[in-house]
Design a protein around this motif. Structure first.
Motif, PDB file in Angstrom:
ATOM      1  N   ASP A   1      -4.188   2.172  -0.309  1.00  0.00           N
ATOM      2  CA  ASP A   1      -4.651   1.723  -1.624  1.00  0.00           C
ATOM      3  C   ASP A   1      -3.505   1.087  -2.417  1.00  0.00           C
ATOM      4  OD1 ASP A   1      -7.156   2.681  -1.029  1.00  0.00           O
ATOM      5  OD2 ASP A   1      -6.938   4.546  -2.177  1.00  0.00           O
ATOM      6  N   ALA A   2      -2.306   1.679  -2.321  1.00  0.00           N
ATOM      7  CA  ALA A   2      -1.162   1.162  -3.070  1.00  0.00           C
ATOM      8  C   ALA A   2      -0.741  -0.214  -2.558  1.00  0.00           C
ATOM      9  CB  ALA A   2       0.002   2.148  -2.982  1.00  0.00           C
ATOM     10  N   ILE A   3      -0.768  -0.408  -1.251  1.00  0.00           N
ATOM     11  CA  ILE A   3      -0.434  -1.727  -0.701  1.00  0.00           C
ATOM     12  C   ILE A   3      -1.470  -2.755  -1.150  1.00  0.00           C
ATOM     13  CG2 ILE A   3      -0.229  -3.071   1.435  1.00  0.00           C
ATOM     14  CD1 ILE A   3       0.975  -0.574   2.747  1.00  0.00           C
ATOM     15  N   ASP A   4      -2.739  -2.371  -1.121  1.00  0.00           N
ATOM     16  CA  ASP A   4      -3.801  -3.278  -1.583  1.00  0.00           C
ATOM     17  C   ASP A   4      -3.573  -3.710  -3.027  1.00  0.00           C
ATOM     18  OD1 ASP A   4      -5.276  -3.517   0.713  1.00  0.00           O
ATOM     19  OD2 ASP A   4      -6.649  -1.873   0.242  1.00  0.00           O
ATOM     20  N   ALA A   5      -3.098  -2.781  -3.839  1.00  0.00           N
ATOM     21  CA  ALA A   5      -2.954  -3.063  -5.276  1.00  0.00           C
ATOM     22  C   ALA A   5      -1.714  -3.885  -5.609  1.00  0.00           C
ATOM     23  CB  ALA A   5      -2.917  -1.744  -6.044  1.00  0.00           C
ATOM     24  N   ARG A   6      -0.805  -4.042  -4.637  1.00  0.00           N
ATOM     25  CA  ARG A   6       0.474  -4.679  -4.955  1.00  0.00           C
ATOM     26  C   ARG A   6       0.793  -5.862  -4.050  1.00  0.00           C
ATOM     27  NH1 ARG A   6       4.514   0.376  -6.085  1.00  0.00           N
ATOM     28  NH2 ARG A   6       5.935  -1.340  -6.625  1.00  0.00           N
ATOM     29  N   HIS A   7      -0.248  -6.599  -3.653  1.00  0.00           N
ATOM     30  CA  HIS A   7      -0.063  -7.765  -2.791  1.00  0.00           C
ATOM     31  C   HIS A   7       0.938  -8.760  -3.386  1.00  0.00           C
ATOM     32  CE1 HIS A   7      -3.715  -7.858   0.153  1.00  0.00           C
ATOM     33  NE2 HIS A   7      -3.143  -6.668   0.110  1.00  0.00           N
ATOM     34  N   ASP A   8       0.804  -9.048  -4.663  1.00  0.00           N
ATOM     35  CA  ASP A   8       1.654 -10.077  -5.277  1.00  0.00           C
ATOM     36  C   ASP A   8       3.131  -9.707  -5.183  1.00  0.00           C
ATOM     37  OD1 ASP A   8      -0.591 -11.505  -5.879  1.00  0.00           O
ATOM     38  OD2 ASP A   8      -0.649 -10.955  -8.004  1.00  0.00           O
ATOM     39  N   GLU A   9       3.456  -8.452  -5.445  1.00  0.00           N
ATOM     40  CA  GLU A   9       4.852  -8.019  -5.361  1.00  0.00           C
ATOM     41  C   GLU A   9       5.381  -8.124  -3.934  1.00  0.00           C
ATOM     42  OE1 GLU A   9       5.885  -4.272  -7.493  1.00  0.00           O
ATOM     43  OE2 GLU A   9       3.748  -4.287  -7.983  1.00  0.00           O
ATOM     44  N   ILE A  10       4.551  -7.702  -2.992  1.00  0.00           N
ATOM     45  CA  ILE A  10       4.977  -7.733  -1.581  1.00  0.00           C
ATOM     46  C   ILE A  10       5.202  -9.171  -1.124  1.00  0.00           C
ATOM     47  CG2 ILE A  10       4.313  -7.158   0.780  1.00  0.00           C
ATOM     48  CD1 ILE A  10       2.577  -4.888  -0.469  1.00  0.00           C
ATOM     49  N   LEU A  11       4.277 -10.060  -1.462  1.00  0.00           N
ATOM     50  CA  LEU A  11       4.391 -11.452  -1.024  1.00  0.00           C
ATOM     51  C   LEU A  11       5.571 -12.151  -1.694  1.00  0.00           C
ATOM     52  CD1 LEU A  11       0.612 -12.432  -0.944  1.00  0.00           C
ATOM     53  CD2 LEU A  11       2.101 -11.911   0.997  1.00  0.00           C
ATOM     54  N   ALA A  12       5.873 -11.788  -2.933  1.00  0.00           N
ATOM     55  CA  ALA A  12       7.031 -12.375  -3.617  1.00  0.00           C
ATOM     56  C   ALA A  12       8.321 -11.944  -2.930  1.00  0.00           C
ATOM     57  CB  ALA A  12       7.039 -11.963  -5.083  1.00  0.00           C
ATOM     58  N   ALA A  13       8.418 -10.668  -2.563  1.00  0.00           N
ATOM     59  CA  ALA A  13       9.605 -10.188  -1.855  1.00  0.00           C
ATOM     60  C   ALA A  13       9.705 -10.832  -0.479  1.00  0.00           C
ATOM     61  CB  ALA A  13       9.545  -8.669  -1.732  1.00  0.00           C
ATOM     62  N   ASN A  14       8.572 -10.941   0.202  1.00  0.00           N
ATOM     63  CA  ASN A  14       8.560 -11.534   1.532  1.00  0.00           C
ATOM     64  C   ASN A  14       8.983 -13.001   1.494  1.00  0.00           C
ATOM     65  OD1 ASN A  14       6.386 -12.966   3.770  1.00  0.00           O
ATOM     66  ND2 ASN A  14       7.766 -11.371   4.489  1.00  0.00           N
ATOM     67  N   GLU A  15       8.601 -13.700   0.435  1.00  0.00           N
ATOM     68  CA  GLU A  15       8.966 -15.113   0.311  1.00  0.00           C
ATOM     69  C   GLU A  15      10.478 -15.287   0.293  1.00  0.00           C
ATOM     70  OE1 GLU A  15       8.726 -19.148   0.179  1.00  0.00           O
ATOM     71  OE2 GLU A  15       7.138 -17.685   0.625  1.00  0.00           O
ATOM     72  N   LYS A  16      11.200 -14.357  -0.311  1.00  0.00           N
ATOM     73  CA  LYS A  16      12.664 -14.420  -0.308  1.00  0.00           C
ATOM     74  C   LYS A  16      13.208 -14.340   1.113  1.00  0.00           C
ATOM     75  CE  LYS A  16      13.107 -12.199  -4.853  1.00  0.00           C
ATOM     76  NZ  LYS A  16      13.623 -11.000  -5.575  1.00  0.00           N
ATOM     77  N   ASP A  17      12.646 -13.419   1.909  1.00  0.00           N
ATOM     78  CA  ASP A  17      13.090 -13.283   3.297  1.00  0.00           C
ATOM     79  C   ASP A  17      12.758 -14.533   4.105  1.00  0.00           C
ATOM     80  OD1 ASP A  17      14.086 -10.671   2.973  1.00  0.00           O
ATOM     81  OD2 ASP A  17      12.097  -9.802   3.311  1.00  0.00           O
ATOM     82  N   VAL A  18      11.553 -15.056   3.922  1.00  0.00           N
ATOM     83  CA  VAL A  18      11.126 -16.229   4.695  1.00  0.00           C
ATOM     84  C   VAL A  18      11.952 -17.455   4.308  1.00  0.00           C
ATOM     85  CG1 VAL A  18       9.207 -17.801   5.145  1.00  0.00           C
ATOM     86  CG2 VAL A  18       8.794 -15.330   5.039  1.00  0.00           C
ATOM     87  N   THR A  19      12.218 -17.629   3.019  1.00  0.00           N
ATOM     88  CA  THR A  19      13.031 -18.774   2.573  1.00  0.00           C
ATOM     89  C   THR A  19      14.425 -18.728   3.192  1.00  0.00           C
ATOM     90  OG1 THR A  19      11.829 -18.917   0.483  1.00  0.00           O
ATOM     91  CG2 THR A  19      14.013 -19.930   0.558  1.00  0.00           C
ATOM     92  N   GLU A  20      15.024 -17.552   3.179  1.00  0.00           N
ATOM     93  CA  GLU A  20      16.349 -17.419   3.798  1.00  0.00           C
ATOM     94  C   GLU A  20      16.261 -17.616   5.301  1.00  0.00           C
ATOM     95  OE1 GLU A  20      20.504 -16.575   4.214  1.00  0.00           O
ATOM     96  OE2 GLU A  20      19.196 -17.413   2.664  1.00  0.00           O
TER      97      GLU A  20
END
Length: 458
Positions: A49-68
């Motif tokens: 449930d917590a992961i479902d509720a925080r998609h935006d935060e997770i994807l924003a953090a992931n974007e940093k990893d993918v960009t690098e």
């Protein structure tokens, strides 16, 4: 303070930090082993449930990893396959939470009576499934691996130390924080059951703690797993590279074979259960190769073939190195073989004991191949991509073990348990069964379930 003194201080600080984490994990493991199935399942659902509720935060953090990762890809330091494994998406996050809920729905692996044996009247021995204890996992760039491993450890009652790759550091941190916060809100789950390890020095310290850590599970290259095995006395459950094969037999349905070979390579080429080498019986090569090569090339797959392949289709030349390479990308090597035995010999010589498949309509030949190939998973008329804990119905997997001890293939909940013996008596003494007037043991197997404090037969 000199640079040498600073390095020594940093090393000492890292040791102390890791030692504290491991002590906390040991304490938590004792409590987690006693936690009810309902409490563990509730905590898993809270994580989902917590992961479902925080998609935006997770994807924003992931974007940093993918960009690098893409920057380092341009510089030639990363491969496209590694960057692909890094990427998360809303659909990927939905799959992750589906996996966590699937783990919660699995049967409880703890407390199962594996064997029951009567030693004598009212003296009954039970072999009962229990957690391993403290597990250390060092894994590759896929952020979803962190969630998989944590979920399986929680369900199986194990404390866990999680070390992901630095390339996924932002993604790993946010996912770990979500998991920790969700389980902290569950009153029954002990603090310290999961820890995030980030520094290389912490891993080196983990390898020394053989009296505190019960199992190490590295996921990565063969060289990496070998390094872990060579530098610790802790038992290691190795997840190494996947050099997987599809063998198209002389009696194969060639349309089916083409579909299987295509799916095994193209459906998701960056994972360890994707096919890397296609073996084709010489009697069907002329009919089969032109069509499958055309399909591969249309999908952007680079095909490398041996001399006999290149007599039939225009592809790049395969080298000896190709046969033992895990591409993790849209590349496949192809070889023509004279017989089923030659196919088995090739898999035995170059394979990694991960997953291999035969396509044939002849059941006897399928049986010969499946009995002869010494891999964790051997398939008949199916894509190698099915070698996966979720697809096997295990809920998820902590990795795919290519070894033979303790657990093999996709390692799910059962692979994270061991057992201990519970003996229920009624004042029984060994002296009764010794000496000239020794009473004999009955040693009778029976169907029964251990219940604390009393004997129970089904």
């Amino acid at each position: 303070m000199t640079d040498h003194d600073t390095d020594e201080q940093n090393h000492s600080d890292a040791q102390n930090h890791t030692d504290e984490q491991v002590r906390a994990a040991q304490s938590a493991a004792l409590e987690l082993a006693k936690l009810s199935e309902q409490s563990r399942n509730d905590a898993l659902r809270a994580i989902a449930d917590a992961i479902d509720a925080r998609h935006d935060e997770i994807l924003a953090a992931n974007e940093k990893d993918v960009t690098e990762g893409e920057r380092l890809l341009e510089q030639g330091e990363y491969t496209q396959a590694l960057v692909d494994r890094l990427k998360l998406s809303p659909s990927k996050l939905n799959s992750i939470t589906e996996m966590v809920r699937s783990v919660a729905e699995q049967d409880d692996p703890l407390g199962k009576t594996l064997e029951a044996r009567e030693l004598d009247e009212d003296l009954e021995l039970y072999k009962v499934a229990v957690p391993i204890g403290v597990v250390g996992s060092v894994f590759e760039s896929r952020p979803d691996a962190l969630v998989q491993i944590a979920a399986l450890c929680l369900k199986s009652g194990n404390a866990v130390l999680l070390k992901g790759g630095s390339e996924a550091s932002h993604s790993n941190r946010i996912l770990f924080d979500i998991i920790r916060e969700a389980t902290e809100a569950a009153a029954d789950v002990p603090d310290g059951w999961a820890h995030l390890v980030e520094a290389r020095e912490d891993v080196d310290r983990m390898l020394e703690l053989d009296e505190s850590i019960d199992l190490l599970m590295p996921r990565g290259s063969s060289a990496f797993v070998q390094y872990i095995q060579d530098n610790t006395s802790i038992p290691v459950l190795g997840h190494t590279e996947g050099i997987c094969h599809v063998y198209v037999d002389r009696d194969a349905d060639l349309s089916m074979a083409a579909d299987i070979a295509f799916d095994a390579k193209v459906q998701y080429p960056a994972v360890c259960n994707a096919v890397e080498t296609l073996l084709v019986h010489e009697s069907v090569a002329a009919d089969f190769l032109p069509d499958i090569v055309a399909r591969y090339e249309e999908a952007g797959v680079e095909v490398r073939g041996d001399e006999r392949v290149r007599e039939l289709v225009d592809v790049e030349a395969a080298t000896e190195e190709d046969w033992s390479t895990e591409y993790g990308d849209l590349v496949v090597s192809v070889r023509v073989v004279d017989s089923l035995e030659d196919a088995v010999d090739h898999v035995t010589t170059y394979g990694s004991k991960h997953t291999d498949s035969i396509v044939t309509e002849d059941a006897d030949r399928a049986g010969r191949f499946m009995r002869s190939v010494d891999s964790a998973s051997v398939f008949h008329n199916a894509s190698t991509r099915f070698a996966d804990g979720y697809r096997f119905g295990l809920g998820a997997e902590v990795g795919i073990s290519t070894g033979k001890i303790h657990a093999r293939g996709p390692v799910g909940l059962e692979g994270l348990t061991t057992y201990k013996y519970h003996l229920e008596g009624d004042g029984h003494l060994v002296a009764t069964y010794a000496g000239e007037d020794a009473k004999p043991y009955t040693h009778r197997e029976f169907e029964g379930t251990w219940t604390p404090g009393r004997r129970s037969r089904d």
